[in-house]
Motif scaffolding. Structure first.
Motif, PDB file in Angstrom:
ATOM      1  N   LEU A 418      44.951  36.760  53.577  1.00  0.00           N
ATOM      2  CA  LEU A 418      45.893  37.873  53.533  1.00  0.00           C
ATOM      3  C   LEU A 418      44.889  38.932  53.707  1.00  0.00           C
ATOM      4  N   PHE A 419      43.576  38.598  52.691  1.00  0.00           N
ATOM      5  CA  PHE A 419      42.937  39.670  52.037  1.00  0.00           C
ATOM      6  C   PHE A 419      41.613  39.357  52.945  1.00  0.00           C
ATOM      7  N   TYR A 420      41.669  38.551  53.993  1.00  0.00           N
ATOM      8  CA  TYR A 420      40.015  38.986  55.065  1.00  0.00           C
ATOM      9  C   TYR A 420      39.962  39.568  55.483  1.00  0.00           C
ATOM     10  N   PRO A 421      41.047  40.689  56.170  1.00  0.00           N
ATOM     11  CA  PRO A 421      40.863  41.849  56.505  1.00  0.00           C
ATOM     12  C   PRO A 421      39.682  42.793  55.436  1.00  0.00           C
ATOM     13  N   PHE A 422      40.060  43.191  54.166  1.00  0.00           N
ATOM     14  CA  PHE A 422      39.778  43.951  53.646  1.00  0.00           C
ATOM     15  C   PHE A 422      37.969  43.663  53.145  1.00  0.00           C
ATOM     16  N   ALA A 423      38.116  42.335  53.280  1.00  0.00           N
ATOM     17  CA  ALA A 423      36.956  41.445  52.913  1.00  0.00           C
ATOM     18  C   ALA A 423      35.552  42.342  53.927  1.00  0.00           C
ATOM     19  N   PHE A 424      36.404  41.812  54.774  1.00  0.00           N
ATOM     20  CA  PHE A 424      35.788  42.464  56.374  1.00  0.00           C
ATOM     21  C   PHE A 424      35.077  43.576  56.882  1.00  0.00           C
ATOM     22  N   LEU A 434      36.469  34.832  54.174  1.00  0.00           N
ATOM     23  CA  LEU A 434      37.359  33.787  53.257  1.00  0.00           C
ATOM     24  C   LEU A 434      37.496  33.798  51.851  1.00  0.00           C
ATOM     25  N   PHE A 435      35.847  33.406  51.626  1.00  0.00           N
ATOM     26  CA  PHE A 435      36.259  33.330  50.416  1.00  0.00           C
ATOM     27  C   PHE A 435      36.268  34.598  49.217  1.00  0.00           C
ATOM     28  N   ILE A 436      35.767  35.356  49.149  1.00  0.00           N
ATOM     29  CA  ILE A 436      35.899  36.788  49.116  1.00  0.00           C
ATOM     30  C   ILE A 436      37.928  37.459  49.240  1.00  0.00           C
ATOM     31  N   GLY A 437      38.114  36.957  50.229  1.00  0.00           N
ATOM     32  CA  GLY A 437      39.056  37.680  51.109  1.00  0.00           C
ATOM     33  C   GLY A 437      40.420  36.745  49.197  1.00  0.00           C
ATOM     34  N   GLU A 438      40.176  35.340  49.033  1.00  0.00           N
ATOM     35  CA  GLU A 438      40.449  34.571  47.884  1.00  0.00           C
ATOM     36  C   GLU A 438      40.380  35.341  46.701  1.00  0.00           C
ATOM     37  N   LEU A 439      39.484  35.959  46.361  1.00  0.00           N
ATOM     38  CA  LEU A 439      38.902  36.760  45.180  1.00  0.00           C
ATOM     39  C   LEU A 439      39.570  37.535  45.140  1.00  0.00           C
ATOM     40  N   LEU A 440      39.620  38.466  46.238  1.00  0.00           N
ATOM     41  CA  LEU A 440      40.549  39.773  45.955  1.00  0.00           C
ATOM     42  C   LEU A 440      41.972  39.462  46.004  1.00  0.00           C
ATOM     43  N   GLY A 441      42.844  37.878  46.428  1.00  0.00           N
ATOM     44  CA  GLY A 441      44.041  38.042  46.290  1.00  0.00           C
ATOM     45  C   GLY A 441      44.113  37.948  44.725  1.00  0.00           C
ATOM     46  N   ILE A 442      43.738  36.865  44.315  1.00  0.00           N
ATOM     47  CA  ILE A 442      43.928  36.903  42.633  1.00  0.00           C
ATOM     48  C   ILE A 442      43.170  37.919  41.962  1.00  0.00           C
ATOM     49  N   ARG A 443      42.480  38.393  42.542  1.00  0.00           N
ATOM     50  CA  ARG A 443      42.492  39.944  40.887  1.00  0.00           C
ATOM     51  C   ARG A 443      43.605  40.078  41.612  1.00  0.00           C
ATOM     52  N   SER A 444      44.254  40.402  42.529  1.00  0.00           N
ATOM     53  CA  SER A 444      45.451  41.412  42.545  1.00  0.00           C
ATOM     54  C   SER A 444      46.712  40.586  42.183  1.00  0.00           C
ATOM     55  N   PHE A 445      46.400  39.588  41.983  1.00  0.00           N
ATOM     56  CA  PHE A 445      47.851  38.641  41.403  1.00  0.00           C
ATOM     57  C   PHE A 445      47.261  38.622  40.171  1.00  0.00           C
ATOM     58  N   SER A 446      46.736  38.107  39.546  1.00  0.00           N
ATOM     59  CA  SER A 446      46.483  37.763  37.849  1.00  0.00           C
ATOM     60  C   SER A 446      45.245  39.314  37.052  1.00  0.00           C
ATOM     61  N   LEU A 447      44.112  38.730  37.278  1.00  0.00           N
ATOM     62  CA  LEU A 447      43.187  39.430  36.489  1.00  0.00           C
ATOM     63  C   LEU A 447      42.129  39.652  37.291  1.00  0.00           C
ATOM     64  N   ALA A 448      40.789  40.359  37.344  1.00  0.00           N
ATOM     65  CA  ALA A 448      39.504  39.870  38.004  1.00  0.00           C
ATOM     66  C   ALA A 448      39.169  39.091  37.242  1.00  0.00           C
ATOM     67  N   VAL A 449      39.437  39.250  36.055  1.00  0.00           N
ATOM     68  CA  VAL A 449      38.539  37.788  34.588  1.00  0.00           C
ATOM     69  C   VAL A 449      39.146  36.148  35.458  1.00  0.00           C
ATOM     70  N   VAL A 450      40.365  35.969  36.081  1.00  0.00           N
ATOM     71  CA  VAL A 450      40.040  35.017  36.570  1.00  0.00           C
ATOM     72  C   VAL A 450      39.545  34.796  38.246  1.00  0.00           C
ATOM     73  N   ALA A 451      39.442  35.795  38.338  1.00  0.00           N
ATOM     74  CA  ALA A 451      38.446  35.190  39.681  1.00  0.00           C
ATOM     75  C   ALA A 451      36.944  35.148  39.826  1.00  0.00           C
ATOM     76  N   TYR A 452      36.316  36.220  38.536  1.00  0.00           N
ATOM     77  CA  TYR A 452      34.948  36.572  38.479  1.00  0.00           C
ATOM     78  C   TYR A 452      34.412  34.484  38.103  1.00  0.00           C
ATOM     79  N   PRO A 453      34.997  33.903  37.126  1.00  0.00           N
ATOM     80  CA  PRO A 453      34.471  32.376  37.195  1.00  0.00           C
ATOM     81  C   PRO A 453      34.269  31.627  38.195  1.00  0.00           C
ATOM     82  N   LYS A 454      35.123  32.958  39.542  1.00  0.00           N
ATOM     83  CA  LYS A 454      34.960  31.279  40.624  1.00  0.00           C
ATOM     84  C   LYS A 454      33.985  32.064  41.680  1.00  0.00           C
TER      85      LYS A 454
END
Length: 567
Positions: A418-424, A434-454
């Motif tokens: 879903l967030f692949y185009p934004f990362a591109f 794809l990896f960055i899109g995953e992190l962006l999705g996690i940040r939007s859904f929960s918190l960046a602090v959940v995405a940063y450890p990944k």
């Protein structure tokens, strides 16, 4: 009348004289100490830190005395006259267009000479700098009333800040210095963490250490606010920013405040303006809070393993981007209603709870403690809750995937597409999107602090991998799925690596508070401060979420455009 009573009366009558004498003695004592301290350690970093802190304290003292004199009124009158002369008439029009042309030429020439010719792969980030504002324009609630002066200079200011931070050694050194000082300060929380949680506190660093460090930061901010240090800096810079960008003073002050504070604390800086703000001005206040990471959010992000320097840099660069995004989505109009302040608003703003002004130094410490208890516990509660929710949804999604023969169909897997185009369009390498899109999705859904450890382990993998391949041409590796096996070291880099420029883009794009979890925190905070306007805030909260998200994406675009590996 007893002797003791006479002494008390004498002291009461001469209290002001004694206090003045005490201040003079303390000032002389500090001057003597300052002279010995600087002369005994000439030129080192600690001496310069002492010098600048002393200069700031002296300036604050002189300014407070100056405001009590008649000269201050003449100064204000002179500033107002100059402001009127250079913001109206043909002179204003000439200066404005000269600056437009000069700034545009500078940006175009710089991008052509120092980006297109040196690192042409960075130019894809320009796509994001065009498309993201265009998407905000399409989603605006009043496209005809957008003040393009504010939009242009907000993004131009972000470009200048990005140049200073990312392309100059001295700019990067300043940010690194601030980051190091912040890390030094929050490390003081280790003593409290050990005392409360025992010798095994390091095993639960994030759960306990980050909480204690966040307590320290909030209490320190409360004290500095009472002493007038933060308020002076934020108001001075904020009013200059408001003048340059063509926004109201409260909006400029709030934009600067968001660099240092999280959403609830930054609202306190403009609490006297909140009840009378127009809807668009109020929108800037809570939308800006979603664009940066200050205060307790900054400490919690650091606890997740992200260095302080890029967090401070991204938060500073996102402040003007937040103004641009907010003014695109919710522009100011001439016929915009201005709600009047009521007694209920005044009572809520000046209540005897955590949202009030301190009356003494000790009261500031107590107020900071009370604020830290509420804010930190609330933040930890949001983090824990959304980690649990994310885990539940992951397990549910995997279960549904198994029913149709798709293995490991997690929420992260779905969000990555879903967030692949934004990362591109931010400029990340296509293999990393794809990896960055995953992190962006996690940040939007929960918190960046959940995405940063990944993200942290992947960045560390990159450091190890680049050192490995630069060590010898005979160092070989094998790609196994998303992992990389270093043949000569017999070591597996779990999660693989991403390009260094992609690392920078990911770090800056995640550095923001725009998430579904923080939306609840904003609503709860403003319901306490301006309850009469909570319906207005909830109506536009999703629009503010979009503004905060895009602001951090714009910061990542500038970071990707100006990225250079040797700086």
């Amino acid at each position: 009348m007893s002797t003791l009573t006479k002494i008390e009366i004498f002291l009461d009558k001469n209290r002001a004289k004694f206090m003045s004498l005490l201040k003079i003695v303390l000032l002389i004592g500090y001057c003597v100490y300052f002279g010995f301290a600087v002369s005994s350690h000439q030129g080192d970093e600690d001496s310069w830190r002492l010098v600048w802190c002393t200069v700031l304290a002296a300036w604050l003292a002189i300014w407070s005395l100056f405001k009590k004199t008649r000269c201050y009124e003449n100064y204000v009158s002179l500033v107002d006259t100059i402001y009127f002369q250079y913001t109206t008439g043909r002179r204003s029009l000439f200066i404005r267009w000269f600056l437009y042309i000069a700034m545009t030429v500078f940006m175009v020439v710089y991008v052509v000479l120092f980006v297109a010719l040196k690192t042409p792969e960075n130019l894809r980030s320009l796509l994001g700098l065009v498309l993201f504002p265009f998407l905000l324009f399409l989603y605006s609630n009043n496209r005809r009333k957008i003040n393009w002066h504010t939009i242009y200079w907000s993004m131009a200011l972000q470009f200048i800040m990005a140049l200073l931070i990312l392309k100059t050694h001295w700019g990067a050194s300043i940010i690194q210095w601030f980051g190091s000082r912040l890390q030094e300060f929050v490390s003081n929380g280790n003593a409290g963490s050990k005392f409360i949680f025992g010798a095994t506190w390091k095993e639960h660093y994030f759960a306990f250490g980050a909480m204690v460090q966040a307590f320290c930061v909030i209490v320190a901010m409360s004290v500095l606010t009472y002493l007038g240090v933060i308020k002076f800096i934020v108001e001075t810079v904020g009013r200059v920013l408001a003048f340059c960008l063509g926004v109201s003073p409260p909006e400029g002050i709030n934009a600067v405040g968001n660099i240092f504070f999280h959403v609830p604390e930054s609202a306190l800086l403009v609490q006297e303006y909140l009840p009378e703000m127009t809807p668009s001005q109020l929108f800037v206040t809570y939308a800006g809070g979603l664009s940066t990471v200050g205060g307790v959010a900054l400490v919690i992000f650091m606890a997740s393993g992200v260095p302080a320097a890029p967090l401070v840099a991204a938060s500073a660069m996102s402040a003007p981007a937040a103004l641009a995004a907010a003014k695109l989505l919710y522009p100011t109009t001439d016929d915009e209603p201005t709600p009047g302040k009521t007694d209920d608003d005044t009572t809520n703003v000046k209540q005897e709870g955590i949202l009030r002004q301190a009356t003494s130094l000790m009261d500031a410490i107590i107020l900071g403690i009370n604020q830290s208890v509420v804010i930190v516990v609330q933040a930890v509660g949001f983090i824990m809750t959304f980690v649990i929710i994310l885990e539940f949804l992951n397990n549910t999604s995997v279960w549904f995937g198994d029913r149709i023969g798709v293995e490991n169909m997690t929420i992260e897997f779905l969000l990555s597409y879903l967030f692949y185009p934004f990362a591109f369009i931010m400029g990340a390498r296509s293999d990393d999107c794809l990896f960055i899109g995953e992190l962006l999705g996690i940040r939007s859904f929960s918190l960046a602090v959940v995405a940063y450890p990944k993200l942290g382990p992947v960045i560390q993998n990159g450091i190890v991998f680049r050192e490995y391949i630069s060590g010898s041409i005979n160092n070989t590796w094998t790609v196994i799925g998303n992992d990389i096996f270093l043949d000569n070291l017999n070591k597996t880099l779990i999660g693989g690596v991403i390009e260094p420029r992609s690392e920078v883009i990911a770090t800056y794009s995640l550095c923001g508070s725009a998430s579904i979890a923080i939306i609840g925190l904003i609503i709860g905070s403003f319901e306490v401060i301006v309850p009469r306007r909570i319906n207005e805030i909830t109506t536009h909260i999703f629009r503010a979420f979009i503004a905060g998200t895009v602001a951090s994406y714009l910061t990542a675009c500038f970071a990707g455009l100006l990225y250079e590996e040797n700086i």
